[in-house]
Design an enzyme around this catalytic site. Sequence first.
Site, PDB file in Angstrom:
ATOM      1  N   ASP A 239     -61.221 -23.461  21.820  1.00 14.03           N
ATOM      2  CA  ASP A 239     -62.125 -22.398  21.426  1.00 14.03           C
ATOM      3  C   ASP A 239     -63.367 -22.522  22.299  1.00 14.03           C
ATOM      4  O   ASP A 239     -63.615 -23.558  22.940  1.00 14.03           O
ATOM      5  CB  ASP A 239     -62.475 -22.484  19.934  1.00 14.03           C
ATOM      6  CG  ASP A 239     -62.814 -21.123  19.342  1.00 14.03           C
ATOM      7  OD1 ASP A 239     -63.163 -20.205  20.112  1.00 14.03           O
ATOM      8  OD2 ASP A 239     -62.724 -20.961  18.119  1.00 14.03           O
ATOM      9  N   GLU A 450     -70.443  -9.444   8.068  1.00 15.56           N
ATOM     10  CA  GLU A 450     -69.248 -10.188   7.691  1.00 15.56           C
ATOM     11  C   GLU A 450     -68.485 -10.478   8.976  1.00 15.56           C
ATOM     12  O   GLU A 450     -67.854  -9.594   9.543  1.00 15.56           O
ATOM     13  CB  GLU A 450     -68.371  -9.354   6.742  1.00 15.56           C
ATOM     14  CG  GLU A 450     -67.045 -10.018   6.419  1.00 15.56           C
ATOM     15  CD  GLU A 450     -66.124  -9.115   5.604  1.00 15.56           C
ATOM     16  OE1 GLU A 450     -65.474  -9.638   4.685  1.00 15.56           O
ATOM     17  OE2 GLU A 450     -66.051  -7.900   5.893  1.00 15.56           O
TER      18      GLU A 450
END
Length: 714
Positions: A239, A450
Amino acid sequence: MSQKTREYAKELVSKMTIEEKMGQMLYQSPAIERLGIPAYNWWNEALHGVARAGVATVFPQAIGMAAAFDPDFLYKVADTVSTEGRAKFNEFSRRGDRGIYKGLTFWAPNINIFRDPRWGRGHETFGEDPYLSSELGIAYIKGLQGDDSEHLKSAACAKHFAVHSGPEELRHQFDAQVSEHDLYDTYLYAFSRCVKEAGVEAVMGAYNRVNGEPACGSKRLLKDILRGEWKFKGHIVSDCWAINDFHENHHVTDTVEQSAALAVENGCDLNCGTAYLHLGEAYKQGLVTEEAITEAAERLIEVRIRLGMMEDYPSPYKDIPYSKVECKEHTELSVEAAKRSMVLLKNKDNILPLDKGSIKTIAVIGPDADSRDALVGNYTGTSSRYITPLEGIQQYLGDGAEVVYAEGCHLYKDKVEFLAEEKDRFAEAVIAAERADVVVMCLGLDATIEGEEGDAGNEYASGDKPGLKLPGLQQELLETVTATGKPVILVLLAGSAIDLSWADTHVNAIIDAWYPGARGGRAIAETIFGENSPSGKLPVTFYADTEELPDFCDYSMADRTYRYTGCNVLYPFGYGLSYSDICYTGQAASLAECGVSDSVTVKTQVTNNGKYQVNESVQVYIKHTGGEEYEPGFQLKGIKNILLMPGETKEAEIILNARDFAIITENGECVVRPGSYVISIGGQQPDKRSEELSGKKTVLFTINRTGGEEKIEY
């Protein structure tokens, strides 16, 4: 991959200097002109359409498409996405544009388990269930990669490996402690199947540690399990900037050179970030071997060969034209995907669908009513046209009815205008409601509050939700508008579960539209007015509140998701109403008694007794009646989506294999035990809350498995 492409990759890498090999391990891989290797940027996104590279068809967010419970449909979506990705790559590369977001290695799908409704990135996933996540993940990967493993259409990536689902705020230093049972039963299941059954080309590591080891440099996860137990042959990518966390935040190493070496030696081939810029120094210090570097470079070059990036190994997809990008066929599919994602949670007295001819004035109210952000979620492309719920209703009704709009309130602040007083849009909302025959309230969230840490940084805990309540003044707005006495239809636009307890009691109807894609407003309007009967099922549990949820940082599955708890459930996993009356009659199993290794075929008749066409998601759940306390309850182990015309009956047949009956023991072994198993088949879970909400029961029957306990392959 074939021997031919492996040998070709070995040949190319054998001609590289060690510095050139290390250069290929950077996500911005430089060209090696003397070997005919062009420059390449590995970073691209295709979570629900080609992202961040200009115009593309924007499909519903992943969690919305999961609600269709239909792997075949998701395959079709992914195939469309890869067509657009190919078209873009072909044209961009012809023009020498090989920058970020222009490649064919898509860092999707996200198959992490949405274990906690507070996690901000949960809407990137396919929900809380390992089986559903596997089926949909496999379909999406196959759609992206195509059916010729020697000539990949694009390369998919299963992420984030593993045990990763928040908190976002702590992800760079967090250590996820997980038992062997939960590791294999929940967190690794989808990854295993995507490797073994879908042949996913890449796996991306996670930011966090898992039982003490940083995921992107974990010997247990990467070498022992992924490459060892599962025989994974593709490449592993970190990542982004996760390897720097080894020394900066996890403190398992002291220097960037040590961090880079740890990752490479444990099998992480490609670095999204800057740590591998220091591989040369790590090699000089004796921290990493040339053998490990060579193996990584070979894996990376090999996939580029199969993607058709070398002139003497061309791709059969090289002529897909740019005209395929956001073509009419694709945008129509995106609207169909939005329709398939709609979940009808409540429909008191069958108020829906509305009769277009009887509506004179309709009020459309709420901060998400005319919001483009509420359509698309995160990791999104750019649409040439957006249709919000307001616009969708306006276009659907045309001049046949008056559509009155009021924003009502800000998404999460206490006022819309900076210098205004609190609730500055409330009065307008009440005026609109009082003028109308019916009110459509569009409430919820969007990816600005979100989402991922950094992308959604705000008072809502770096992307995660602090709770399940509607943010800001939205709940008060809902109650204020409902108090006018006008019928209220609530359309929820969000990527996760929201506490709708008050709405469930007080409003007339509730549709969960998720983030429905760029033109999702059209799908919402057509659903409200009956052009589409909602057929989606919840891929997550909606809880009444967070009071009985475990601590967010606790990675034990105890008391989490439908598999391990039935407490405080408002709307269950697998639940969703329809405008039609769907009935299940009769059941049959190929075996009433069988050995532990035998497969079982179950059948049932499904009838559409209503007047609307329906895509019904048949669900099969299994429960071992003599299970240990740590074992889950009923588990989804079969899905089949069938199209039913009004009055039509079809037989649904689902095959359950030995693995579907297996239990993961406390020490992580996969075993099938003799004994009694209850099987449920129907349009929902076999739980009391689903029965109460739908008025339907599933068909239940029992089979007995004989013989001794048998250990099988995970």
